[in-house]
Design a protein around this motif. Structure first.
Motif, PDB file in Angstrom:
ATOM      1  N   LEU A   1      -0.133  10.651  11.655  1.00 21.38           N
ATOM      2  CA  LEU A   1      -0.743   9.453  10.984  1.00 21.38           C
ATOM      3  C   LEU A   1      -0.470   8.754   9.781  1.00 21.38           C
ATOM      4  CD1 LEU A   1      -3.724   9.886  14.121  1.00 21.38           C
ATOM      5  CD2 LEU A   1      -1.961   8.556  13.877  1.00 21.38           C
ATOM      6  N   ASP A   2      -1.158   9.899   9.174  1.00 19.07           N
ATOM      7  CA  ASP A   2      -1.019  10.032   7.810  1.00 19.07           C
ATOM      8  C   ASP A   2       0.256   9.050   7.346  1.00 19.07           C
ATOM      9  OD1 ASP A   2      -3.409  10.100   7.502  1.00 19.07           O
ATOM     10  OD2 ASP A   2      -3.284  12.276   6.241  1.00 19.07           O
ATOM     11  N   ASP A   3       1.439  10.384   7.794  1.00 15.06           N
ATOM     12  CA  ASP A   3       3.154   9.943   7.496  1.00 15.06           C
ATOM     13  C   ASP A   3       3.370   8.110   8.227  1.00 15.06           C
ATOM     14  OD1 ASP A   3       2.813  11.918   6.369  1.00 15.06           O
ATOM     15  OD2 ASP A   3       4.508  12.943   7.634  1.00 15.06           O
ATOM     16  N   ILE A   4       2.564   8.238   9.251  1.00 18.50           N
ATOM     17  CA  ILE A   4       3.200   6.507   9.954  1.00 18.50           C
ATOM     18  C   ILE A   4       1.983   5.549   8.829  1.00 18.50           C
ATOM     19  CG2 ILE A   4       2.363   5.041  11.770  1.00 18.50           C
ATOM     20  CD1 ILE A   4       2.744   8.279  13.615  1.00 18.50           C
ATOM     21  N   GLU A   5       1.541   5.693   8.387  1.00 13.38           N
ATOM     22  CA  GLU A   5       0.211   4.679   7.643  1.00 13.38           C
ATOM     23  C   GLU A   5       1.213   4.610   6.603  1.00 13.38           C
ATOM     24  OE1 GLU A   5      -3.807   4.172   5.819  1.00 13.38           O
ATOM     25  OE2 GLU A   5      -3.795   5.664   7.407  1.00 13.38           O
ATOM     26  N   ARG A   6       1.345   5.854   6.021  1.00 12.16           N
ATOM     27  CA  ARG A   6       2.196   5.402   4.460  1.00 12.16           C
ATOM     28  C   ARG A   6       3.716   4.480   4.645  1.00 12.16           C
ATOM     29  NH1 ARG A   6       0.422  10.573   3.341  1.00 12.16           N
ATOM     30  NH2 ARG A   6       1.947  11.325   4.354  1.00 12.16           N
ATOM     31  N   ILE A   7       3.929   5.059   5.802  1.00 15.11           N
ATOM     32  CA  ILE A   7       5.262   3.662   5.742  1.00 15.11           C
ATOM     33  C   ILE A   7       5.385   2.561   6.314  1.00 15.11           C
ATOM     34  CG2 ILE A   7       7.348   3.495   7.714  1.00 15.11           C
ATOM     35  CD1 ILE A   7       7.330   6.818   8.367  1.00 15.11           C
ATOM     36  N   TYR A   8       3.743   2.085   6.981  1.00 12.02           N
ATOM     37  CA  TYR A   8       3.499   0.652   7.331  1.00 12.02           C
ATOM     38  C   TYR A   8       2.671   0.647   5.756  1.00 12.02           C
ATOM     39  CZ  TYR A   8       3.448   0.679  12.409  1.00 12.02           C
ATOM     40  OH  TYR A   8       4.242   0.552  13.641  1.00 12.02           O
ATOM     41  N   ARG A   9       2.499   0.858   5.410  1.00  9.99           N
ATOM     42  CA  ARG A   9       1.716   0.256   3.466  1.00  9.99           C
ATOM     43  C   ARG A   9       3.375  -0.022   2.667  1.00  9.99           C
ATOM     44  NH1 ARG A   9      -3.587   0.224   2.925  1.00  9.99           N
ATOM     45  NH2 ARG A   9      -4.556   2.308   3.746  1.00  9.99           N
ATOM     46  N   ARG A  10       4.140   0.753   3.336  1.00 11.21           N
ATOM     47  CA  ARG A  10       5.602   0.508   2.587  1.00 11.21           C
ATOM     48  C   ARG A  10       5.959  -0.354   2.379  1.00 11.21           C
ATOM     49  NH1 ARG A  10       7.897   5.812   2.845  1.00 11.21           N
ATOM     50  NH2 ARG A  10       9.147   4.810   4.318  1.00 11.21           N
ATOM     51  N   VAL A  11       6.731  -0.702   4.141  1.00 12.41           N
ATOM     52  CA  VAL A  11       7.302  -2.376   4.492  1.00 12.41           C
ATOM     53  C   VAL A  11       5.865  -3.471   4.458  1.00 12.41           C
ATOM     54  CG1 VAL A  11       6.752  -2.811   6.851  1.00 12.41           C
ATOM     55  CG2 VAL A  11       8.174  -0.571   6.224  1.00 12.41           C
ATOM     56  N   LEU A  12       4.681  -3.277   4.785  1.00 13.72           N
ATOM     57  CA  LEU A  12       3.908  -3.868   4.333  1.00 13.72           C
ATOM     58  C   LEU A  12       3.998  -4.222   2.103  1.00 13.72           C
ATOM     59  CD1 LEU A  12       0.686  -3.409   5.856  1.00 13.72           C
ATOM     60  CD2 LEU A  12       1.795  -5.279   6.353  1.00 13.72           C
ATOM     61  N   ALA A  13       4.458  -3.549   1.655  1.00 17.84           N
ATOM     62  CA  ALA A  13       3.622  -3.632   0.239  1.00 17.84           C
ATOM     63  C   ALA A  13       5.498  -4.612   0.343  1.00 17.84           C
ATOM     64  CB  ALA A  13       4.084  -2.238  -0.911  1.00 17.84           C
ATOM     65  N   ASN A  14       6.436  -4.072   0.869  1.00 17.32           N
ATOM     66  CA  ASN A  14       8.193  -4.798  -0.127  1.00 17.32           C
ATOM     67  C   ASN A  14       7.721  -5.970   1.395  1.00 17.32           C
ATOM     68  OD1 ASN A  14       8.866  -2.330  -0.960  1.00 17.32           O
ATOM     69  ND2 ASN A  14       9.814  -1.382   0.816  1.00 17.32           N
ATOM     70  N   ALA A  15       6.979  -6.350   1.809  1.00 12.39           N
ATOM     71  CA  ALA A  15       6.576  -7.493   3.126  1.00 12.39           C
ATOM     72  C   ALA A  15       5.970  -8.363   1.923  1.00 12.39           C
ATOM     73  CB  ALA A  15       6.401  -7.239   4.039  1.00 12.39           C
ATOM     74  N   GLN A  16       5.623  -8.592   0.985  1.00 13.73           N
ATOM     75  CA  GLN A  16       4.442  -9.133   0.277  1.00 13.73           C
ATOM     76  C   GLN A  16       4.926 -10.204  -0.118  1.00 13.73           C
ATOM     77  OE1 GLN A  16       1.961  -7.163  -2.851  1.00 13.73           O
ATOM     78  NE2 GLN A  16       0.470  -7.921  -1.328  1.00 13.73           N
ATOM     79  N   GLY A  17       4.863 -11.109  -0.060  1.00 11.02           N
ATOM     80  CA  GLY A  17       4.649 -12.575  -0.347  1.00 11.02           C
ATOM     81  C   GLY A  17       5.956 -13.337   0.585  1.00 11.02           C
ATOM     82  N   LYS A  18       6.244 -12.536   1.510  1.00 11.49           N
ATOM     83  CA  LYS A  18       7.889 -13.129   2.212  1.00 11.49           C
ATOM     84  C   LYS A  18       6.913 -13.525   3.198  1.00 11.49           C
ATOM     85  CE  LYS A  18      10.923  -9.609   0.695  1.00 11.49           C
ATOM     86  NZ  LYS A  18      11.918  -8.907   0.840  1.00 11.49           N
ATOM     87  N   LEU A  19       5.380 -12.671   3.962  1.00  8.52           N
ATOM     88  CA  LEU A  19       4.860 -12.989   5.274  1.00  8.52           C
ATOM     89  C   LEU A  19       3.521 -13.823   4.765  1.00  8.52           C
ATOM     90  CD1 LEU A  19       4.979  -9.898   7.030  1.00  8.52           C
ATOM     91  CD2 LEU A  19       6.427 -11.295   7.552  1.00  8.52           C
ATOM     92  N   VAL A  20       3.187 -15.130   5.306  1.00 11.16           N
ATOM     93  CA  VAL A  20       2.009 -15.594   5.617  1.00 11.16           C
ATOM     94  C   VAL A  20       1.333 -15.067   4.952  1.00 11.16           C
ATOM     95  CG1 VAL A  20       1.222 -17.782   5.672  1.00 11.16           C
ATOM     96  CG2 VAL A  20       3.439 -17.870   6.109  1.00 11.16           C
ATOM     97  N   SER A  21       0.636 -14.744   6.413  1.00  5.45           N
ATOM     98  CA  SER A  21      -0.206 -13.879   6.181  1.00  5.45           C
ATOM     99  C   SER A  21      -0.066 -11.842   6.919  1.00  5.45           C
ATOM    100  CB  SER A  21      -1.490 -14.745   7.778  1.00  5.45           C
ATOM    101  OG  SER A  21      -2.500 -14.152   8.256  1.00  5.45           O
ATOM    102  N   ILE A  22      -1.103 -11.258   7.562  1.00  4.27           N
ATOM    103  CA  ILE A  22      -1.206 -10.440   7.545  1.00  4.27           C
ATOM    104  C   ILE A  22      -2.576  -9.863   7.307  1.00  4.27           C
ATOM    105  CG2 ILE A  22      -0.559  -7.683   7.300  1.00  4.27           C
ATOM    106  CD1 ILE A  22       1.818  -8.520   5.086  1.00  4.27           C
ATOM    107  N   GLN A  23      -2.918  -9.655   8.546  1.00  9.15           N
ATOM    108  CA  GLN A  23      -3.577  -9.347   9.506  1.00  9.15           C
ATOM    109  C   GLN A  23      -3.850  -7.377   9.317  1.00  9.15           C
ATOM    110  OE1 GLN A  23      -5.450 -11.571  12.361  1.00  9.15           O
ATOM    111  NE2 GLN A  23      -5.651 -13.118  10.833  1.00  9.15           N
ATOM    112  N   ALA A  24      -5.459  -6.824   8.928  1.00  2.63           N
ATOM    113  CA  ALA A  24      -5.741  -5.538   9.866  1.00  2.63           C
ATOM    114  C   ALA A  24      -6.512  -5.429  11.456  1.00  2.63           C
ATOM    115  CB  ALA A  24      -5.684  -4.344   8.419  1.00  2.63           C
ATOM    116  N   VAL A  25      -5.753  -4.523  12.268  1.00  6.63           N
ATOM    117  CA  VAL A  25      -6.751  -4.532  13.313  1.00  6.63           C
ATOM    118  C   VAL A  25      -6.893  -3.021  13.489  1.00  6.63           C
ATOM    119  CG1 VAL A  25      -6.217  -4.480  15.477  1.00  6.63           C
ATOM    120  CG2 VAL A  25      -5.542  -6.293  14.552  1.00  6.63           C
ATOM    121  N   THR A  26      -8.523  -3.142  13.498  1.00  7.22           N
ATOM    122  CA  THR A  26      -8.927  -1.207  13.418  1.00  7.22           C
ATOM    123  C   THR A  26      -9.532  -0.996  14.226  1.00  7.22           C
ATOM    124  OG1 THR A  26     -10.777  -1.977  12.137  1.00  7.22           O
ATOM    125  CG2 THR A  26      -8.851  -1.141  10.399  1.00  7.22           C
TER     126      THR A  26
END
Length: 185
Positions: free
Chosen positions: A160-185
């Motif tokens: 799960l830690d590895d998957i979370e790191r992948i998502y964080r990297r994808v989100l960081a690379n996508a910053q500015g390309k998406l209007v809104s990103i919401q985290a669901v917990t």
């Protein structure tokens, strides 16, 4: 150990095992329910009364660790593309080398020559040859057993830690390309 359906390839294992020769006693222990009378008949016919082959039938999941601890190697001869078979994962957790078909996720889980061996899918001849190697080459078996002990599976938390790191990297690379990103917990 596990499902003993035709697509799981127990018949290949019985045929391959019957070809093995050794000065030391060998046994084939098959654990799991055989769901059809026709397949049970086929397996018993292939075993041909060989006293080295034992069909144990159903077992309680609570006994899996004890069963695996009693084995020298675990064989996964499945004939179809499996993603991540439980029997292989359980054998790896128990640090038991696995001989598996070089097919699908099975070959990805087992490192050939490190913590197990691969054989050509559906090939009784190649499976028998790989098993005979384990009989004839005790140093190979010892190396695979050492490799099985050395290779630890990742815990759920690590995965799960590895998957979370992948998502964080994808989100960081996508910053500015998406209007809104919401985290669901």
């Amino acid at each position: 150990i596990g499902q003993v359906n035709e697509h799981k390839g127990a018949h290949l294992l019985v045929e391959a095992f019957r070809r093995l020769r050794s000065a030391q006693p060998l046994t084939l222990e098959i654990y799991g329910n055989i769901p059809t009378a026709a397949y049970q008949y086929k397996l018993e016919h292939l075993a041909n009364g060989d006293p080295r082959i034992h069909f144990h039938g159903r077992y309680e999941n609570a006994n899996v660790a004890d069963i695996l601890a009693s084995l020298t190697v675990c064989v996964a001869p499945s004939t179809w593309y499996e993603n991540s078979p439980m029997a292989i994962q359980e054998a790896q957790v128990a640090q038991v080398p696995v001989v598996t078909a070089a097919l699908g996720g099975m070959q990805e889980l087992v490192e050939d020559g490190v913590n197990g061996l691969h054989f050509t899918s559906r090939s009784v001849e190649h499976l028998a040859a790989q098993l005979q190697r384990l009989v004839d080459e005790p140093e190979l078996l010892a190396r695979l057993q050492q490799g099985a002990r050395a290779k630890q599976m990742r815990s759920s938390a690590e995965e799960l830690d590895d998957i979370e790191r992948i998502y964080r990297r994808v989100l960081a690379n996508a910053q500015g390309k998406l209007v809104s990103i919401q985290a669901v917990t």
